[in-house]
Design a protein around this motif. Structure first.
Motif, PDB file in Angstrom:
ATOM      1  N   ILE A   2       1.100   4.156  -2.866  1.00 53.64           N
ATOM      2  CA  ILE A   2       0.808   5.563  -2.572  1.00 53.64           C
ATOM      3  C   ILE A   2       1.952   6.452  -3.042  1.00 53.64           C
ATOM      4  N   ARG A   3       3.168   6.054  -2.739  1.00 52.57           N
ATOM      5  CA  ARG A   3       4.332   6.843  -3.148  1.00 52.57           C
ATOM      6  C   ARG A   3       4.447   6.897  -4.678  1.00 52.57           C
ATOM      7  N   ARG A  24      -3.309   8.976  -0.008  1.00 54.29           N
ATOM      8  CA  ARG A  24      -3.639   8.091   1.123  1.00 54.29           C
ATOM      9  C   ARG A  24      -5.071   8.328   1.616  1.00 54.29           C
ATOM     10  N   ASP A  35       0.834  -1.208   0.000  1.00 57.14           N
ATOM     11  CA  ASP A  35       0.000   0.000   0.000  1.00 57.14           C
ATOM     12  C   ASP A  35       0.868   1.257   0.000  1.00 57.14           C
ATOM     13  N   GLU A  36       1.896   1.286   0.816  1.00 56.19           N
ATOM     14  CA  GLU A  36       2.743   2.470   0.905  1.00 56.19           C
ATOM     15  C   GLU A  36       3.558   2.672  -0.365  1.00 56.19           C
ATOM     16  N   GLN A  37       4.036   1.600  -0.948  1.00 51.16           N
ATOM     17  CA  GLN A  37       4.743   1.715  -2.221  1.00 51.16           C
ATOM     18  C   GLN A  37       3.820   2.279  -3.299  1.00 51.16           C
ATOM     19  N   GLU A  94       1.286  12.540  -1.365  1.00 54.29           N
ATOM     20  CA  GLU A  94       1.107  11.201  -0.793  1.00 54.29           C
ATOM     21  C   GLU A  94      -0.042  11.206   0.206  1.00 54.29           C
ATOM     22  N   GLN A 137       5.499  14.348  -0.093  1.00 55.29           N
ATOM     23  CA  GLN A 137       4.753  13.873   1.062  1.00 55.29           C
ATOM     24  C   GLN A 137       3.322  14.407   1.116  1.00 55.29           C
TER      25      GLN A 137
END
Length: 203
Positions: A125-126, A197, A121-123, A193, A190
């Protein structure tokens, strides 16, 4: 008044529109009528794209989307812009640089289409945040860049197994969105992001 400062041949306005509507094949002179027409055509494009979901991505496909969406409205639909464009505190890529930047964008983001389901998920989003910022900064088309960029985000998110994004929060906080894009221009992603998110719904 235009939302952008523009110079060049694509800055022609439709006669009778008081310089509020770009020259168009439909001869629409009222901005509200143009907004309705573009919105209805965009809805049709979404149906077309998601009914025939792509198995790969490249920028030629994005140009095809733009042409399918606005080809009956603007002569230059689907083509890279040839005019300089800017917003307050934001200057988009020079037309002379667009082809080079698109080649890099294709290589860095679109070629990873099939890798999206493997991302955490974080990958994801980035990745989506960086891709969105870079697309907006290139601003490849004369009109419709924001809406095409959202379609691209939705297709990439769907490929990753997420739902298309709900952009109502972005629309409610436009000032934050523009400042986030400006930060991304300087390499600080950020804030975009955070926007991703907040609206990304993984299935």
């Amino acid at each position: 008044m235009s939302r952008y400062d523009v110079s060049g041949s694509e800055s022609e306005y439709q006669p009778g529109s008081e310089n509020k509507v770009l020259e168009n094949l439909a001869r629409i002179t009222d901005p509200a009528d143009m907004n309705v027409a573009e919105t209805e055509l965009l809805e049709a494009l979404y149906i077309q794209v998601f009914d025939s979901f792509p198995d790969m991505m490249d920028f030629q496909k994005i140009c095809q989307w733009h042409r399918a969406w606005l080809g009956n409205v603007y002569r230059w639909a689907g083509q890279y812009r040839t005019v300089d464009m800017s917003k307050p505190n934001m200057r988009f890529a020079s037309p002379m640089q667009i082809h080079r930047l698109i080649t890099a964008f294709d290589s860095q983001y679109l070629t990873r289409f099939c890798d999206l389901p493997k991302m955490s998920d974080e990958q994801l989003i980035r990745f989506l945040a960086e891709m969105h910022v870079e697309f907006i900064l290139i601003h490849p088309f004369r009109e419709g860049n924001g809406r095409i960029s959202r379609l691209l985000l939705d297709v990439m998110a769907a490929k990753a197994g997420a739902q298309p994004l709900d952009y109502s929060l972005w629309n409610e906080h436009k000032e934050y969105y523009f400042k986030a894009i400006q930060a991304g221009r300087d390499g600080d992603y950020q804030f975009v992001e955070r926007l991703i998110r907040d609206v990304l719904d993984m299935q």
